[in-house]
Design a protein around this motif. Structure first.
Motif, PDB file in Angstrom:
ATOM      1  N   HIS A   1       0.832  -1.203   0.000  1.00 11.16           N
ATOM      2  CA  HIS A   1       0.000   0.000   0.000  1.00 11.16           C
ATOM      3  C   HIS A   1       0.871   1.260   0.000  1.00 11.16           C
ATOM      4  CE1 HIS A   1      -3.234   2.757   0.911  1.00 11.16           C
ATOM      5  NE2 HIS A   1      -2.557   3.193   1.960  1.00 11.16           N
ATOM      6  N   LEU A   2       1.889   1.272   0.847  1.00 10.69           N
ATOM      7  CA  LEU A   2       2.784   2.434   0.898  1.00 10.69           C
ATOM      8  C   LEU A   2       3.557   2.601  -0.407  1.00 10.69           C
ATOM      9  CD1 LEU A   2       4.188   2.179   4.522  1.00 10.69           C
ATOM     10  CD2 LEU A   2       2.571   3.853   3.625  1.00 10.69           C
ATOM     11  N   GLN A   3       3.930   1.487  -1.009  1.00  7.81           N
ATOM     12  CA  GLN A   3       4.658   1.553  -2.276  1.00  7.81           C
ATOM     13  C   GLN A   3       3.769   2.142  -3.372  1.00  7.81           C
ATOM     14  OE1 GLN A   3       5.912  -2.244  -3.784  1.00  7.81           O
ATOM     15  NE2 GLN A   3       7.380  -1.333  -5.189  1.00  7.81           N
ATOM     16  N   ARG A   4       2.508   1.690  -3.444  1.00  6.82           N
ATOM     17  CA  ARG A   4       1.577   2.246  -4.441  1.00  6.82           C
ATOM     18  C   ARG A   4       1.355   3.733  -4.209  1.00  6.82           C
ATOM     19  NH1 ARG A   4      -2.029  -1.970  -2.847  1.00  6.82           N
ATOM     20  NH2 ARG A   4      -1.249  -3.874  -3.787  1.00  6.82           N
ATOM     21  N   LYS A   5       1.227   4.118  -2.942  1.00 10.58           N
ATOM     22  CA  LYS A   5       1.032   5.529  -2.614  1.00 10.58           C
ATOM     23  C   LYS A   5       2.250   6.351  -3.030  1.00 10.58           C
ATOM     24  CE  LYS A   5       0.068   8.502   1.346  1.00 10.58           C
ATOM     25  NZ  LYS A   5      -0.088   8.561   2.793  1.00 10.58           N
ATOM     26  N   TYR A   6       3.447   5.844  -2.759  1.00 11.87           N
ATOM     27  CA  TYR A   6       4.671   6.538  -3.122  1.00 11.87           C
ATOM     28  C   TYR A   6       4.787   6.688  -4.633  1.00 11.87           C
ATOM     29  CZ  TYR A   6       9.624   7.325  -3.930  1.00 11.87           C
ATOM     30  OH  TYR A   6      10.813   7.821  -4.374  1.00 11.87           O
ATOM     31  N   ILE A   7       4.478   5.633  -5.376  1.00 12.14           N
ATOM     32  CA  ILE A   7       4.569   5.691  -6.837  1.00 12.14           C
ATOM     33  C   ILE A   7       3.581   6.708  -7.390  1.00 12.14           C
ATOM     34  CG2 ILE A   7       4.109   4.370  -8.947  1.00 12.14           C
ATOM     35  CD1 ILE A   7       5.358   1.956  -7.531  1.00 12.14           C
ATOM     36  N   THR A   8       2.362   6.725  -6.866  1.00 10.35           N
ATOM     37  CA  THR A   8       1.357   7.675  -7.331  1.00 10.35           C
ATOM     38  C   THR A   8       1.792   9.109  -7.049  1.00 10.35           C
ATOM     39  OG1 THR A   8      -0.354   6.034  -6.885  1.00 10.35           O
ATOM     40  CG2 THR A   8      -1.072   8.305  -7.176  1.00 10.35           C
ATOM     41  N   GLU A   9       2.268   9.354  -5.839  1.00 11.13           N
ATOM     42  CA  GLU A   9       2.722  10.706  -5.493  1.00 11.13           C
ATOM     43  C   GLU A   9       3.926  11.117  -6.329  1.00 11.13           C
ATOM     44  OE1 GLU A   9       3.410  10.698  -1.309  1.00 11.13           O
ATOM     45  OE2 GLU A   9       1.278  10.715  -0.812  1.00 11.13           O
ATOM     46  N   SER A  10       4.818  10.175  -6.609  1.00 10.03           N
ATOM     47  CA  SER A  10       5.993  10.489  -7.433  1.00 10.03           C
ATOM     48  C   SER A  10       5.575  10.863  -8.846  1.00 10.03           C
ATOM     49  CB  SER A  10       6.940   9.294  -7.475  1.00 10.03           C
ATOM     50  OG  SER A  10       7.432   9.021  -6.188  1.00 10.03           O
ATOM     51  N   ARG A  11       4.624  10.119  -9.404  1.00 16.23           N
ATOM     52  CA  ARG A  11       4.153  10.437 -10.757  1.00 16.23           C
ATOM     53  C   ARG A  11       3.528  11.826 -10.817  1.00 16.23           C
ATOM     54  NH1 ARG A  11       1.268   4.766 -12.339  1.00 16.23           N
ATOM     55  NH2 ARG A  11       3.175   3.627 -12.799  1.00 16.23           N
ATOM     56  N   ILE A  12       2.753  12.163  -9.810  1.00 17.52           N
ATOM     57  CA  ILE A  12       2.115  13.490  -9.776  1.00 17.52           C
ATOM     58  C   ILE A  12       3.177  14.578  -9.702  1.00 17.52           C
ATOM     59  CG2 ILE A  12       0.684  15.015  -8.364  1.00 17.52           C
ATOM     60  CD1 ILE A  12      -0.962  12.510  -7.620  1.00 17.52           C
ATOM     61  N   GLN A  13       4.179  14.389  -8.847  1.00 24.02           N
ATOM     62  CA  GLN A  13       5.239  15.392  -8.722  1.00 24.02           C
ATOM     63  C   GLN A  13       6.054  15.515 -10.006  1.00 24.02           C
ATOM     64  OE1 GLN A  13       7.465  14.365  -5.236  1.00 24.02           O
ATOM     65  NE2 GLN A  13       5.900  15.126  -3.827  1.00 24.02           N
ATOM     66  N   ILE A  14       6.319  14.401 -10.664  1.00 27.35           N
ATOM     67  CA  ILE A  14       7.069  14.449 -11.923  1.00 27.35           C
ATOM     68  C   ILE A  14       6.273  15.190 -12.992  1.00 27.35           C
ATOM     69  CG2 ILE A  14       7.921  13.015 -13.831  1.00 27.35           C
ATOM     70  CD1 ILE A  14       8.823  11.002 -11.676  1.00 27.35           C
ATOM     71  N   GLU A  15       4.974  14.927 -13.062  1.00 20.96           N
ATOM     72  CA  GLU A  15       4.140  15.638 -14.037  1.00 20.96           C
ATOM     73  C   GLU A  15       4.108  17.132 -13.743  1.00 20.96           C
ATOM     74  OE1 GLU A  15       0.347  13.751 -14.032  1.00 20.96           O
ATOM     75  OE2 GLU A  15       1.119  11.920 -14.965  1.00 20.96           O
ATOM     76  N   GLN A  16       4.045  17.500 -12.466  1.00 22.17           N
ATOM     77  CA  GLN A  16       4.055  18.915 -12.109  1.00 22.17           C
ATOM     78  C   GLN A  16       5.400  19.553 -12.464  1.00 22.17           C
ATOM     79  OE1 GLN A  16       3.106  18.932  -7.961  1.00 22.17           O
ATOM     80  NE2 GLN A  16       0.897  18.728  -8.301  1.00 22.17           N
ATOM     81  N   MET A  17       6.488  18.854 -12.225  1.00 18.90           N
ATOM     82  CA  MET A  17       7.798  19.398 -12.557  1.00 18.90           C
ATOM     83  C   MET A  17       7.976  19.523 -14.070  1.00 18.90           C
ATOM     84  SD  MET A  17      10.395  17.823  -9.644  1.00 18.90           S
ATOM     85  CE  MET A  17      10.892  16.528 -10.667  1.00 18.90           C
ATOM     86  N   ASN A  18       7.433  18.592 -14.836  1.00 20.98           N
ATOM     87  CA  ASN A  18       7.523  18.684 -16.287  1.00 20.98           C
ATOM     88  C   ASN A  18       6.773  19.902 -16.812  1.00 20.98           C
ATOM     89  OD1 ASN A  18       9.157  16.506 -16.774  1.00 20.98           O
ATOM     90  ND2 ASN A  18       7.470  15.069 -17.014  1.00 20.98           N
ATOM     91  N   GLY A  19       5.729  20.294 -16.131  1.00 22.02           N
ATOM     92  CA  GLY A  19       4.994  21.483 -16.546  1.00 22.02           C
ATOM     93  C   GLY A  19       5.735  22.759 -16.212  1.00 22.02           C
ATOM     94  N   VAL A  20       6.575  22.735 -15.188  1.00 19.47           N
ATOM     95  CA  VAL A  20       7.285  23.929 -14.742  1.00 19.47           C
ATOM     96  C   VAL A  20       8.639  24.054 -15.434  1.00 19.47           C
ATOM     97  CG1 VAL A  20       8.390  25.003 -12.746  1.00 19.47           C
ATOM     98  CG2 VAL A  20       6.138  23.973 -12.512  1.00 19.47           C
ATOM     99  N   LEU A  21       9.349  22.975 -15.595  1.00 23.36           N
ATOM    100  CA  LEU A  21      10.692  23.016 -16.161  1.00 23.36           C
ATOM    101  C   LEU A  21      10.636  23.307 -17.662  1.00 23.36           C
ATOM    102  CD1 LEU A  21      12.327  19.963 -14.394  1.00 23.36           C
ATOM    103  CD2 LEU A  21      12.623  22.367 -13.852  1.00 23.36           C
ATOM    104  N   PRO A  22      11.504  24.142 -18.163  1.00 25.40           N
ATOM    105  CA  PRO A  22      11.471  24.465 -19.595  1.00 25.40           C
ATOM    106  C   PRO A  22      11.948  23.308 -20.461  1.00 25.40           C
ATOM    107  CG  PRO A  22      13.318  25.555 -18.542  1.00 25.40           C
ATOM    108  CD  PRO A  22      12.513  24.903 -17.453  1.00 25.40           C
TER     109      PRO A  22
END
Length: 76
Positions: free
Chosen positions: A45-66
């Motif tokens: 459960h913690l692993q799935r939660k970590y993967i989901t949160e990581s994907r969200i953060q990566i998508e947010q960073m891709n939107g911010v980074l040029p």
């Protein structure tokens, strides 16, 4: 002479003692297995939660980074 007779009587375990030992061992094994299953489920459960949160953060960073995903830096 009495010690020889006593030694001959106490050669091994009776069936009831073996049955009690096996039942105690099975209860301990079952409780350890159930503990492991709960621990494993919590870890997944913690692993799935970590993967989901990581994907969200990566998508947010891709939107911010040029130079995010799909973008290429070119020198002029």
């Amino acid at each position: 002479m009495q010690t020889i007779i006593r030694l001959q009587k106490n050669r091994g375990f009776i069936l009831m003692e073996l049955m009690v030992a096996v039942s105690v061992a099975s209860v301990v094994t079952l409780s350890a297995f159930l503990f492991y299953v709960r621990y494993h489920e919590a870890t997944l459960h913690l692993q799935r939660k970590y993967i989901t949160e990581s994907r969200i953060q990566i998508e947010q960073m891709n939107g911010v980074l040029p130079y995010g995903k799909g973008r290429c830096y070119q020198r002029r």
